[in-house]
Design a protein around this motif. Structure first.
Motif, PDB file in Angstrom:
ATOM      1  N   ARG A  53       0.968  -1.130  -0.053  1.00  0.00           N
ATOM      2  CA  ARG A  53       0.001  -0.127   0.114  1.00  0.00           C
ATOM      3  C   ARG A  53       0.807   1.178   0.012  1.00  0.00           C
ATOM      4  O   ARG A  53       1.934   1.214   0.158  1.00  0.00           O
ATOM      5  CB  ARG A  53      -0.745  -0.131   1.067  1.00  0.00           C
ATOM      6  N   SER A  54       0.354   2.260  -0.156  1.00  0.00           N
ATOM      7  CA  SER A  54       0.783   3.800  -0.133  1.00  0.00           C
ATOM      8  C   SER A  54       0.282   4.759   0.393  1.00  0.00           C
ATOM      9  O   SER A  54      -0.977   4.636   0.831  1.00  0.00           O
ATOM     10  CB  SER A  54       1.345   4.062  -1.889  1.00  0.00           C
ATOM     11  N   ALA A 111       8.706   3.541   3.636  1.00  0.00           N
ATOM     12  CA  ALA A 111       8.254   3.903   4.687  1.00  0.00           C
ATOM     13  C   ALA A 111       9.249   3.704   5.798  1.00  0.00           C
ATOM     14  O   ALA A 111       9.497   4.406   6.841  1.00  0.00           O
ATOM     15  CB  ALA A 111       7.079   3.297   5.073  1.00  0.00           C
ATOM     16  N   ASP A 112      10.268   2.797   5.817  1.00  0.00           N
ATOM     17  CA  ASP A 112      11.319   2.452   6.537  1.00  0.00           C
ATOM     18  C   ASP A 112      12.343   3.302   6.656  1.00  0.00           C
ATOM     19  O   ASP A 112      13.659   3.137   7.353  1.00  0.00           O
ATOM     20  CB  ASP A 112      11.746   1.174   6.583  1.00  0.00           C
ATOM     21  N   SER A 113      12.411   4.537   5.841  1.00  0.00           N
ATOM     22  CA  SER A 113      13.788   5.555   5.565  1.00  0.00           C
ATOM     23  C   SER A 113      13.938   6.188   6.775  1.00  0.00           C
ATOM     24  O   SER A 113      12.769   6.725   7.783  1.00  0.00           O
ATOM     25  CB  SER A 113      13.223   6.556   4.602  1.00  0.00           C
ATOM     26  N   HIS A 173      -5.770   8.071   9.296  1.00  0.00           N
ATOM     27  CA  HIS A 173      -5.311   9.204   8.902  1.00  0.00           C
ATOM     28  C   HIS A 173      -4.159   9.735   9.795  1.00  0.00           C
ATOM     29  O   HIS A 173      -4.239   9.524  11.061  1.00  0.00           O
ATOM     30  CB  HIS A 173      -6.097  10.453   8.784  1.00  0.00           C
ATOM     31  N   ALA A 174      -3.146   9.778   9.355  1.00  0.00           N
ATOM     32  CA  ALA A 174      -1.680   9.957  10.287  1.00  0.00           C
ATOM     33  C   ALA A 174      -1.006  11.484  10.223  1.00  0.00           C
ATOM     34  O   ALA A 174      -1.230  12.149   9.016  1.00  0.00           O
ATOM     35  CB  ALA A 174      -0.779   8.983  10.014  1.00  0.00           C
ATOM     36  N   THR A 194      -3.754  10.023   4.727  1.00  0.00           N
ATOM     37  CA  THR A 194      -4.592   8.762   4.595  1.00  0.00           C
ATOM     38  C   THR A 194      -3.795   7.615   4.215  1.00  0.00           C
ATOM     39  O   THR A 194      -2.984   7.627   3.142  1.00  0.00           O
ATOM     40  CB  THR A 194      -5.848   9.019   3.612  1.00  0.00           C
ATOM     41  N   GLY A 195      -4.004   6.503   4.930  1.00  0.00           N
ATOM     42  CA  GLY A 195      -3.284   5.272   4.671  1.00  0.00           C
ATOM     43  C   GLY A 195      -1.953   5.128   4.955  1.00  0.00           C
ATOM     44  O   GLY A 195      -1.435   4.198   4.647  1.00  0.00           O
ATOM     45  N   ALA A 196      -1.351   5.973   5.992  1.00  0.00           N
ATOM     46  CA  ALA A 196      -0.151   6.298   6.198  1.00  0.00           C
ATOM     47  C   ALA A 196       0.460   4.696   7.004  1.00  0.00           C
ATOM     48  O   ALA A 196       1.574   4.184   6.825  1.00  0.00           O
ATOM     49  CB  ALA A 196       0.433   7.311   6.905  1.00  0.00           C
ATOM     50  N   GLU A 197      -0.573   4.441   7.896  1.00  0.00           N
ATOM     51  CA  GLU A 197      -0.198   3.201   8.777  1.00  0.00           C
ATOM     52  C   GLU A 197      -0.066   1.967   7.877  1.00  0.00           C
ATOM     53  O   GLU A 197      -0.974   1.675   7.311  1.00  0.00           O
ATOM     54  CB  GLU A 197      -1.146   2.951   9.983  1.00  0.00           C
TER      55      GLU A 197
END
Length: 401
Positions: A128-129, A199-201, A221-222, A168-171
């Motif tokens: 996902r993104s 995401a692991d940057s 939402h994050a 949206t969708g960050a998690e």
């Protein structure tokens, strides 16, 4: 040029199969979770998408080379609306925001190497993104030119610093498409660049999950902080300083696909209300025989039909390669408000049952209300619509002198 909205036979057949799939597979899960997509596990997401693949309805928007059906915008409208009959439908078909919009943009902008690394697994549902543009005040929001997050040149790449929220969708997302300023100052209409950030940057961190009215988006939402987040040169999506231009590739179509999906929920709410009006008796007759209830049902049907027509017209312009800025703004503003009216009327017709957990109308009302804010508040779109019209007239008057 004539406009023909008659769907191709393959599109009509896909829409029919989508409707059958959503009612048989997505609706039961929606009812099980009371419409709370945010509570869905990754395992269930994968199971729903596997079922959609087996049914042959998965990824209608993605190009065939990436496992999709390759539909244009007008064709998507028919299929997305059927998927939107359930809050779980878009997730199952991998056409939920923000992944759907990111697939569209990556197809248009990404390099071949970036497509293999990010687009292919995203289109297949393997990852996902998220799309990270919105910022806390005074940063980018309804006015994207207020962008404050900054990307600075460093040896071999870029260092990103800033804060994003309502992402949206960050998690659980594998990567983010991050908009950051590479030149100029907040308020400038240029100088933004898009970056593909894993995401692991190091330096990219989810600070908190924001409690919101809606719960219909997987991953919620994050708020995300970027502190000394260094990415390589090949992480640049498109060209440096061209981020605002590229954003238009995503924003217009994404507004329309939101309209398509929420039209499905409006139809679902209308169906619930009409059924209730046909079976419930009060004051010596069926509810559906009362003039005030008939008026609400009729107004909702008008809102649905008008929203669909505006959306299809905007999609036609997009398919013709036009910017469609005016038509997408009109369609988005009207549909966001019309869908809210339809769901609200449906709840009213159902009375106490409508606000209970026995029906999902209360959930739908909470889910559709934010649509009047995200992807451009209604007020911002109205301002832009009027500004274009007045500007056109001013230019015409100038030419007459």
């Amino acid at each position: 040029m004539p406009v023909d909205f008659t769907p191709e036979s393959r599109v009509a057949e896909l829409a029919e199969r989508t409707a059958e799939f959503v009612r048989a597979v997505a609706v039961p899960e929606e009812e099980r979770y009371a419409g709370n997509v945010g509570a869905v596990s990754e395992e269930l997401r994968q199971r729903l998408q596997a079922a959609a693949k087996e049914a042959g309805v998965f990824a209608p928007h993605a190009a065939r080379e990436y496992g999709g059906h390759g539909l244009d915008m007008r064709s998507r409208a028919l299929v997305f609306e059927e998927a939107g009959w359930s809050l779980f439908g878009p997730l199952a078909l991998n056409i939920a925001a923000p992944d759907e919009g990111n697939v569209h943009m990556l197809e248009a902008i990404a390099s071949e190497k970036q497509k293999e690394r990010y687009l292919r697994p995203l289109a297949h549902g393997a990852i996902r993104s998220c799309f990270a543009m919105t910022e806390p005040a005074p940063g980018a929001g309804a006015d994207p030119a207020a962008l404050t997050a900054r990307a600075t040149r460093v040896p071999g790449g870029w260092r990103i610093d800033g804060r994003k929220w309502f992402i949206t969708g960050a998690e659980g997302a594998a990567f983010a498409i991050v908009m950051a300023r590479t030149s100029g100052v907040p308020g400038d209409r240029g100088g933004a660049t898009m970056f593909l950030v894993d995401a692991d940057s190091p330096g990219m961190k989810i600070v908190r999950h924001i409690d919101t009215l809606d719960q219909g988006f997987f991953g919620g939402h994050a708020e995300i902080a970027f502190n000394n987040c260094v990415v390589a040169d090949e992480s640049v999506l498109g060209e440096v300083d061209e981020g605002y231009r590229y954003a238009q590739v995503r924003l217009g179509p994404a507004r329309m696909t939101h309209c398509m999906r929420w039209l499905g929920i409006a139809r679902r709410a209308q169906s619930i209300a009409v059924r209730r009006a046909a079976e419930r008796e009060a004051f010596g007759s069926r509810l559906g025989e009362l003039g005030m209830v008939q008026a609400m049902i009729a107004d909702s049907e008008i809102d649905i039909a008008a929203s669909r027509a505006l959306t299809l017209h905007a999609c036609w312009e997009l398919d013709q390669g036009q910017t469609a800025a005016q038509s997408t703004a009109i369609a988005k503003t009207f549909t966001a408000e019309a869908v809210g009216r339809v769901v609200d009327r449906s709840l009213q017709i159902c009375g106490a049952l409508g606000i209970s957990g026995d029906l999902l109308l209360g959930r739908y009302l909470r889910e559709v209300r934010p649509f009047r804010i995200y992807d451009g508040p209604s007020e911002t779109h109205r301002w832009a619509i009027a500004k274009r019209l007045v500007g056109r007239e001013v230019r015409a008057l100038g030419e007459q002198k």
